[in-house]
Design an enzyme around this catalytic site. Structure first.
Site, PDB file in Angstrom:
ATOM      1  N   MET A  30      -4.365   0.851   2.989  1.00 41.83           N
ATOM      2  CA  MET A  30      -4.276   2.182   2.385  1.00 41.83           C
ATOM      3  C   MET A  30      -3.317   2.166   1.192  1.00 41.83           C
ATOM      4  O   MET A  30      -2.856   3.214   0.748  1.00 41.83           O
ATOM      5  CB  MET A  30      -3.826   3.207   3.435  1.00 41.83           C
ATOM      6  CG  MET A  30      -4.851   3.326   4.565  1.00 41.83           C
ATOM      7  SD  MET A  30      -4.821   4.902   5.414  1.00 41.83           S
ATOM      8  CE  MET A  30      -3.175   4.917   6.040  1.00 41.83           C
ATOM      9  N   LEU A  33       1.334  -1.316  -1.102  1.00 44.40           N
ATOM     10  CA  LEU A  33       1.379  -2.601  -0.401  1.00 44.40           C
ATOM     11  C   LEU A  33       2.789  -3.188  -0.366  1.00 44.40           C
ATOM     12  O   LEU A  33       3.596  -2.951  -1.264  1.00 44.40           O
ATOM     13  CB  LEU A  33       0.421  -3.586  -1.088  1.00 44.40           C
ATOM     14  CG  LEU A  33      -1.018  -3.095  -1.239  1.00 44.40           C
ATOM     15  CD1 LEU A  33      -1.867  -4.168  -1.920  1.00 44.40           C
ATOM     16  CD2 LEU A  33      -1.625  -2.722   0.104  1.00 44.40           C
ATOM     17  N   HIS A  37       1.332  -6.712   3.880  1.00 44.55           N
ATOM     18  CA  HIS A  37      -0.027  -6.844   3.344  1.00 44.55           C
ATOM     19  C   HIS A  37      -0.174  -8.194   2.638  1.00 44.55           C
ATOM     20  O   HIS A  37      -1.218  -8.841   2.713  1.00 44.55           O
ATOM     21  CB  HIS A  37      -0.326  -5.722   2.346  1.00 44.55           C
ATOM     22  CG  HIS A  37      -0.248  -4.344   2.934  1.00 44.55           C
ATOM     23  ND1 HIS A  37       0.795  -3.493   2.684  1.00 44.55           N
ATOM     24  CD2 HIS A  37      -1.093  -3.693   3.758  1.00 44.55           C
ATOM     25  CE1 HIS A  37       0.590  -2.351   3.334  1.00 44.55           C
ATOM     26  NE2 HIS A  37      -0.543  -2.445   3.991  1.00 44.55           N
ATOM     27  N   GLN A  61      -8.462   9.708   9.080  1.00 47.54           N
ATOM     28  CA  GLN A  61      -7.554   9.236  10.125  1.00 47.54           C
ATOM     29  C   GLN A  61      -6.230   9.992  10.136  1.00 47.54           C
ATOM     30  O   GLN A  61      -5.328   9.655  10.898  1.00 47.54           O
ATOM     31  CB  GLN A  61      -7.331   7.726  10.022  1.00 47.54           C
ATOM     32  CG  GLN A  61      -6.536   7.250   8.808  1.00 47.54           C
ATOM     33  CD  GLN A  61      -6.553   5.736   8.700  1.00 47.54           C
ATOM     34  OE1 GLN A  61      -7.551   5.127   8.325  1.00 47.54           O
ATOM     35  NE2 GLN A  61      -5.444   5.086   9.033  1.00 47.54           N
ATOM     36  N   ASP A 150       0.346  -2.529  13.709  1.00 47.46           N
ATOM     37  CA  ASP A 150      -0.544  -1.476  14.222  1.00 47.46           C
ATOM     38  C   ASP A 150      -1.268  -2.040  15.441  1.00 47.46           C
ATOM     39  O   ASP A 150      -2.485  -2.258  15.419  1.00 47.46           O
ATOM     40  CB  ASP A 150      -1.530  -1.056  13.128  1.00 47.46           C
ATOM     41  CG  ASP A 150      -0.806  -0.453  11.943  1.00 47.46           C
ATOM     42  OD1 ASP A 150      -0.121   0.563  12.128  1.00 47.46           O
ATOM     43  OD2 ASP A 150      -0.901  -1.005  10.836  1.00 47.46           O
ATOM     44  N   SER A 186       4.544   0.993   4.756  1.00 43.83           N
ATOM     45  CA  SER A 186       4.488   1.805   3.541  1.00 43.83           C
ATOM     46  C   SER A 186       5.335   3.065   3.728  1.00 43.83           C
ATOM     47  O   SER A 186       5.905   3.599   2.786  1.00 43.83           O
ATOM     48  CB  SER A 186       3.046   2.192   3.232  1.00 43.83           C
ATOM     49  OG  SER A 186       2.255   1.029   3.169  1.00 43.83           O
ATOM     50  N   ARG A 187       5.431   3.538   4.963  1.00 41.63           N
ATOM     51  CA  ARG A 187       6.175   4.786   5.237  1.00 41.63           C
ATOM     52  C   ARG A 187       7.689   4.609   5.116  1.00 41.63           C
ATOM     53  O   ARG A 187       8.412   5.600   5.060  1.00 41.63           O
ATOM     54  CB  ARG A 187       5.810   5.321   6.618  1.00 41.63           C
ATOM     55  CG  ARG A 187       4.378   5.843   6.661  1.00 41.63           C
ATOM     56  CD  ARG A 187       4.051   6.557   7.951  1.00 41.63           C
ATOM     57  NE  ARG A 187       2.806   7.291   7.849  1.00 41.63           N
ATOM     58  CZ  ARG A 187       1.625   6.864   8.303  1.00 41.63           C
ATOM     59  NH1 ARG A 187       1.531   5.701   8.891  1.00 41.63           N
ATOM     60  NH2 ARG A 187       0.549   7.598   8.158  1.00 41.63           N
TER      61      ARG A 187
HETATM   62  O1  PAF Z   1      -3.925   0.016   8.830  1.00 41.92           O
HETATM   63  C1  PAF Z   1      -4.305   0.700   7.860  1.00 41.92           C
HETATM   64  O2  PAF Z   1      -3.738   0.668   6.764  1.00 41.92           O
HETATM   65  C2  PAF Z   1      -5.520   1.599   8.048  1.00 41.92           C
HETATM   66  O3  PAF Z   1      -5.543   2.165   9.309  1.00 41.92           O
HETATM   67  C3  PAF Z   1      -6.845   0.900   7.722  1.00 41.92           C
HETATM   68  C4  PAF Z   1      -7.122  -0.248   8.685  1.00 41.92           C
HETATM   69  C5  PAF Z   1      -6.826   0.372   6.300  1.00 41.92           C
HETATM   70  C6  PAF Z   1      -7.999   1.896   7.847  1.00 41.92           C
HETATM   71  O4  PAF Z   1      -7.862   2.953   6.961  1.00 41.92           O
END
Ligand code: PAF
Length: 295
Positions: A30, A33, A37, A61, A150, A186-187
């Protein structure tokens, strides 16, 4: 690195790679980065011939009142990171490209989406599963890379890929941390200096429990107690749970199989998550965090 904004432009590019026998890796993101990432992209570049990175802040989401509008963005920096990490294609679709007018079909994950974050973010994993399934269909990767941070997301996506016979291998890459233990996210950009210090309570709690586990402590309740002590420094603890790493069911009594100690907490108005895998044997631990996961 090619930058592509539409599915119509992406498809022929990917077709020619496939026709040339290239193995395609995919890293969905998302944006905003960071080195976490970067690690996913580098893993993909090392294992595949071409790596597609998507940047798409997926509205489905986010629940009402969540941080969709304030989600941090910095496309120029993201592009540089992708380039440096050896991405081949950067896919930047608009919301209307992914969810055109009339869109109405979703992926509904099963019980794995219910505990942990699922309890506090209703509909979140439905949105994640839907967008990831769409991207899998658009990109048709051989391998897709997700971060262990995650944790529940990796379990839900692996199950979805199996249940729907999606021909993609799900790779889970260990969480990247700052030298003081803070998991990259990112947060973290929303945390001030004081918030960042308090955010360290998450990794401190997890690492304290992991140290006790490594020294032989196997009692689930005791491990949770140990993790809870440093966590008193957060503003609000949403959950701290020790679950079976494959089924996400709470572990009672002795930790006799691979487990994940998972936490979600607020520091100020920023919601942070983190986890650590506790594996009774080193071999099991590798299965959870480094390679294609097995249920
Ligand atoms: O983990 C994330 O950044 C998001 O949940 C993903 C997998 C890109 C889906 O939008």
């Amino acid at each position: 690195m090619r930058v592509v904004r539409t599915i119509a432009d992406l498809r022929p590019l990917l077709r020619s790679l496939k026709e040339a026998g290239k193995r395609i890796g995919f890293v969905p993101t998302m944006g905003f980065l960071h080195e976490g990432h970067g690690a996913l992209i580098r893993q993909s570049a090392a294992r595949c011939d071409a790596t597609v990175v998507s940047i798409f802040v997926n509205p489905t989401q986010f629940g009402p009142g969540e941080d969709l509008v304030n989600y941090p963005r910095d496309l120029e920096r993201d592009q540089n990171l992708c380039l440096e990490a050896d991405a081949s294609v950067l896919f930047l679709p608009e919301v209307s490209e992914v969810y055109p007018t009339g869109f109405q079909t979703h992926i509904e994950p099963g019980p794995l989406a219910e505990p942990l974050c699922g309890r506090f973010r209703p509909g979140h994993f439905r949105g994640v599963a839907t967008v990831v399934a769409k991207f899998f269909n658009i990109v048709q990767p051989d391998l897709a890379f997700f971060g262990q941070k995650d944790f529940q997301q990796t379990v839900v996506i692996r199950r979805m890929a199996r249940d729907l016979n999606l021909p993609v291998e799900i790779m889970v890459v260990p969480t990247v941390r700052e030298s003081d233990g803070l998991a990259l996210s990112s947060r973290n950009a929303h945390l001030g200096e004081a918030g960042r210090r308090r955010a360290l309570c998450l990794s401190a709690g997890l690492m304290a429990a992991k140290a006790a586990f490594d020294q032989g402590q196997r009692d689930a309740a005791r491990l949770l107690e140990i993790a809870r002590v440093p966590l008193s420094g957060v503003d609000s603890l949403q959950y701290l749970e020790l679950v079976d790493a494959h089924h996400l069911e709470p572990i009672q009594g002795a930790v006799d199989r691979t487990a994940a100690l998972c936490v979600a907490a607020y520091v100020g108005s920023t919601r942070l998550i983190d986890n650590v895998v506790l594996a009774p044997s080193a071999v099991e631990g590798l299965n959870v965090s480094l390679s294609p996961q097995s249920a």
